[in-house]
Scaffold this motif. Structure first.
Motif, PDB file in Angstrom:
ATOM      1  N   SER A 144      -9.327 -35.164 -32.246  1.00  0.00           N
ATOM      2  CA  SER A 144      -8.166 -35.641 -31.505  1.00  0.00           C
ATOM      3  C   SER A 144      -7.853 -34.761 -30.298  1.00  0.00           C
ATOM      4  CB  SER A 144      -6.946 -35.698 -32.416  1.00  0.00           C
ATOM      5  OG  SER A 144      -6.548 -34.391 -32.775  1.00  0.00           O
ATOM      6  N   GLY A 145      -8.389 -33.551 -30.253  1.00  0.00           N
ATOM      7  CA  GLY A 145      -8.175 -32.685 -29.104  1.00  0.00           C
ATOM      8  C   GLY A 145      -6.938 -31.818 -29.200  1.00  0.00           C
ATOM      9  N   ILE A 146      -6.111 -32.010 -30.223  1.00  0.00           N
ATOM     10  CA  ILE A 146      -4.921 -31.183 -30.397  1.00  0.00           C
ATOM     11  C   ILE A 146      -5.173 -30.240 -31.567  1.00  0.00           C
ATOM     12  CG2 ILE A 146      -2.417 -31.187 -30.683  1.00  0.00           C
ATOM     13  CD1 ILE A 146      -2.464 -34.129 -29.870  1.00  0.00           C
ATOM     14  N   ASP A 147      -6.158 -29.392 -31.407  1.00  0.00           N
ATOM     15  CA  ASP A 147      -6.513 -28.508 -32.497  1.00  0.00           C
ATOM     16  C   ASP A 147      -6.120 -27.063 -32.246  1.00  0.00           C
ATOM     17  OD1 ASP A 147      -8.339 -28.156 -30.466  1.00  0.00           O
ATOM     18  OD2 ASP A 147     -10.011 -27.778 -31.796  1.00  0.00           O
ATOM     19  N   LEU A 148      -5.718 -26.726 -31.011  1.00  0.00           N
ATOM     20  CA  LEU A 148      -5.422 -25.340 -30.693  1.00  0.00           C
ATOM     21  C   LEU A 148      -4.315 -25.273 -29.653  1.00  0.00           C
ATOM     22  CD1 LEU A 148      -6.147 -22.299 -30.805  1.00  0.00           C
ATOM     23  CD2 LEU A 148      -7.858 -22.758 -29.060  1.00  0.00           C
ATOM     24  N   ARG A 149      -3.299 -24.481 -29.934  1.00  0.00           N
ATOM     25  CA  ARG A 149      -2.245 -24.219 -28.960  1.00  0.00           C
ATOM     26  C   ARG A 149      -1.911 -22.736 -29.044  1.00  0.00           C
ATOM     27  NH1 ARG A 149       2.236 -28.158 -29.394  1.00  0.00           N
ATOM     28  NH2 ARG A 149       0.683 -29.451 -28.383  1.00  0.00           N
ATOM     29  N   VAL A 150      -1.969 -22.064 -27.903  1.00  0.00           N
ATOM     30  CA  VAL A 150      -1.734 -20.626 -27.843  1.00  0.00           C
ATOM     31  C   VAL A 150      -0.687 -20.348 -26.772  1.00  0.00           C
ATOM     32  CG1 VAL A 150      -2.802 -18.390 -27.383  1.00  0.00           C
ATOM     33  CG2 VAL A 150      -4.112 -20.148 -28.546  1.00  0.00           C
ATOM     34  N   ILE A 151       0.285 -19.502 -27.083  1.00  0.00           N
ATOM     35  CA  ILE A 151       1.272 -19.062 -26.103  1.00  0.00           C
ATOM     36  C   ILE A 151       0.737 -17.754 -25.519  1.00  0.00           C
ATOM     37  CG2 ILE A 151       3.679 -18.480 -25.697  1.00  0.00           C
ATOM     38  CD1 ILE A 151       4.314 -20.025 -28.295  1.00  0.00           C
ATOM     39  N   SER A 152      -0.029 -17.863 -24.450  1.00  0.00           N
ATOM     40  CA  SER A 152      -0.782 -16.732 -23.911  1.00  0.00           C
ATOM     41  C   SER A 152       0.110 -15.615 -23.395  1.00  0.00           C
ATOM     42  CB  SER A 152      -1.698 -17.198 -22.784  1.00  0.00           C
ATOM     43  OG  SER A 152      -2.583 -18.165 -23.248  1.00  0.00           O
ATOM     44  N   ASP A 153       1.229 -15.957 -22.756  1.00  0.00           N
ATOM     45  CA  ASP A 153       2.067 -14.896 -22.194  1.00  0.00           C
ATOM     46  C   ASP A 153       2.696 -14.038 -23.292  1.00  0.00           C
ATOM     47  OD1 ASP A 153       3.580 -17.124 -22.908  1.00  0.00           O
ATOM     48  OD2 ASP A 153       5.187 -16.644 -21.493  1.00  0.00           O
ATOM     49  N   ARG A 154       3.003 -14.621 -24.440  1.00  0.00           N
ATOM     50  CA  ARG A 154       3.555 -13.823 -25.539  1.00  0.00           C
ATOM     51  C   ARG A 154       2.481 -12.949 -26.187  1.00  0.00           C
ATOM     52  NH1 ARG A 154       8.190 -12.311 -25.212  1.00  0.00           N
ATOM     53  NH2 ARG A 154       8.286 -11.910 -27.436  1.00  0.00           N
ATOM     54  N   ILE A 155       1.252 -13.455 -26.244  1.00  0.00           N
ATOM     55  CA  ILE A 155       0.158 -12.625 -26.763  1.00  0.00           C
ATOM     56  C   ILE A 155      -0.064 -11.439 -25.836  1.00  0.00           C
ATOM     57  CG2 ILE A 155      -2.320 -12.558 -27.206  1.00  0.00           C
ATOM     58  CD1 ILE A 155      -2.085 -15.356 -28.355  1.00  0.00           C
ATOM     59  N   GLU A 156      -0.048 -11.680 -24.523  1.00  0.00           N
ATOM     60  CA  GLU A 156      -0.181 -10.587 -23.567  1.00  0.00           C
ATOM     61  C   GLU A 156       0.965  -9.587 -23.702  1.00  0.00           C
ATOM     62  OE1 GLU A 156      -0.481 -12.362 -19.716  1.00  0.00           O
ATOM     63  OE2 GLU A 156      -2.314 -13.437 -20.243  1.00  0.00           O
TER      64      GLU A 156
ATOM     65  N   SER B 219      -8.865 -13.325 -31.177  1.00  0.00           N
ATOM     66  CA  SER B 219      -9.460 -13.093 -29.856  1.00  0.00           C
ATOM     67  C   SER B 219     -10.472 -14.182 -29.524  1.00  0.00           C
ATOM     68  CB  SER B 219     -10.104 -11.711 -29.782  1.00  0.00           C
ATOM     69  OG  SER B 219     -11.168 -11.609 -30.681  1.00  0.00           O
ATOM     70  N   ARG B 220     -11.215 -14.662 -30.516  1.00  0.00           N
ATOM     71  CA  ARG B 220     -12.158 -15.764 -30.305  1.00  0.00           C
ATOM     72  C   ARG B 220     -11.407 -17.043 -29.922  1.00  0.00           C
ATOM     73  NH1 ARG B 220     -13.708 -19.650 -33.741  1.00  0.00           N
ATOM     74  NH2 ARG B 220     -12.707 -18.588 -35.476  1.00  0.00           N
ATOM     75  N   LEU B 221     -10.287 -17.317 -30.586  1.00  0.00           N
ATOM     76  CA  LEU B 221      -9.501 -18.512 -30.287  1.00  0.00           C
ATOM     77  C   LEU B 221      -8.842 -18.436 -28.906  1.00  0.00           C
ATOM     78  CD1 LEU B 221      -7.808 -19.157 -33.737  1.00  0.00           C
ATOM     79  CD2 LEU B 221      -9.639 -20.479 -32.677  1.00  0.00           C
ATOM     80  N   VAL B 222      -8.389 -17.253 -28.516  1.00  0.00           N
ATOM     81  CA  VAL B 222      -7.776 -17.088 -27.198  1.00  0.00           C
ATOM     82  C   VAL B 222      -8.818 -17.342 -26.109  1.00  0.00           C
ATOM     83  CG1 VAL B 222      -6.750 -15.400 -25.627  1.00  0.00           C
ATOM     84  CG2 VAL B 222      -5.934 -15.577 -27.969  1.00  0.00           C
ATOM     85  N   LYS B 223     -10.033 -16.842 -26.304  1.00  0.00           N
ATOM     86  CA  LYS B 223     -11.110 -17.098 -25.340  1.00  0.00           C
ATOM     87  C   LYS B 223     -11.448 -18.586 -25.282  1.00  0.00           C
ATOM     88  CE  LYS B 223     -13.232 -12.578 -25.802  1.00  0.00           C
ATOM     89  NZ  LYS B 223     -14.372 -11.826 -26.345  1.00  0.00           N
ATOM     90  N   MET B 224     -11.473 -19.243 -26.449  1.00  0.00           N
ATOM     91  CA  MET B 224     -11.759 -20.674 -26.494  1.00  0.00           C
ATOM     92  C   MET B 224     -10.661 -21.451 -25.762  1.00  0.00           C
ATOM     93  SD  MET B 224     -12.144 -23.263 -29.788  1.00  0.00           S
ATOM     94  CE  MET B 224     -12.511 -21.922 -30.841  1.00  0.00           C
ATOM     95  N   ASN B 225      -9.421 -21.046 -25.924  1.00  0.00           N
ATOM     96  CA  ASN B 225      -8.304 -21.707 -25.262  1.00  0.00           C
ATOM     97  C   ASN B 225      -8.384 -21.530 -23.748  1.00  0.00           C
ATOM     98  OD1 ASN B 225      -5.738 -23.110 -25.348  1.00  0.00           O
ATOM     99  ND2 ASN B 225      -4.866 -21.172 -24.679  1.00  0.00           N
ATOM    100  N   ALA B 226      -8.736 -20.339 -23.298  1.00  0.00           N
ATOM    101  CA  ALA B 226      -8.867 -20.094 -21.855  1.00  0.00           C
ATOM    102  C   ALA B 226      -9.997 -20.933 -21.271  1.00  0.00           C
ATOM    103  CB  ALA B 226      -9.119 -18.614 -21.607  1.00  0.00           C
ATOM    104  N   LYS B 227     -11.089 -21.050 -22.009  1.00  0.00           N
ATOM    105  CA  LYS B 227     -12.226 -21.856 -21.552  1.00  0.00           C
ATOM    106  C   LYS B 227     -11.850 -23.332 -21.480  1.00  0.00           C
ATOM    107  CE  LYS B 227     -16.499 -23.115 -23.513  1.00  0.00           C
ATOM    108  NZ  LYS B 227     -17.597 -22.815 -24.420  1.00  0.00           N
ATOM    109  N   ASN B 228     -11.114 -23.826 -22.480  1.00  0.00           N
ATOM    110  CA  ASN B 228     -10.682 -25.228 -22.482  1.00  0.00           C
ATOM    111  C   ASN B 228      -9.706 -25.505 -21.350  1.00  0.00           C
ATOM    112  OD1 ASN B 228     -12.247 -25.737 -24.697  1.00  0.00           O
ATOM    113  ND2 ASN B 228     -10.579 -25.626 -26.151  1.00  0.00           N
TER     114      ASN B 228
END
Length: 102
Positions: free
Chosen positions: A54-66, A80-89
């Protein structure tokens, strides 16, 4: 509130939810001594490995992680693997939207 955790080790990791054989993971900032699925400081996103189609499998709040990393939090290997995947997507999304508009 967050000054309480100033002297302790904060970790960004996954907590498991969902039911049997249908995992669902929350990305959370937590103290390292807390249990995996126990108390947490802040919820930073989610990962649902079942819903890849469905494409809604990952949601990351990047600024809070930073923010937490800047405060000295350690990021787990899986997060860290998921954050990289999110940035790539997110980098691919403008290209896909441009192709759809043509």
């Amino acid at each position: 509130y967050f000054d309480i955790f100033k002297d302790t080790m904060v970790v960004i990791r996954l907590t498991r939810g969902g039911c049997h054989k249908r995992p669902f993971y929350h990305i959370v900032a937590t103290e390292s001594r807390f249990k995996r699925d126990g108390r947490f400081i802040e919820r930073l996103g989610f990962y649902n490995p079942i819903e890849r189609a469905s494409g809604i499998d990952l949601r990351v709040i990047s600024d809070r992680i930073e923010y937490w990393v800047s405060k000295g939090a350690k990021v787990s290997n899986a997060v860290s693997r998921l954050v990289k995947m999110n940035a790539k997507n997110n980098a691919n999304k403008p290209k896909q939207q441009a192709d759809e508009q043509k």
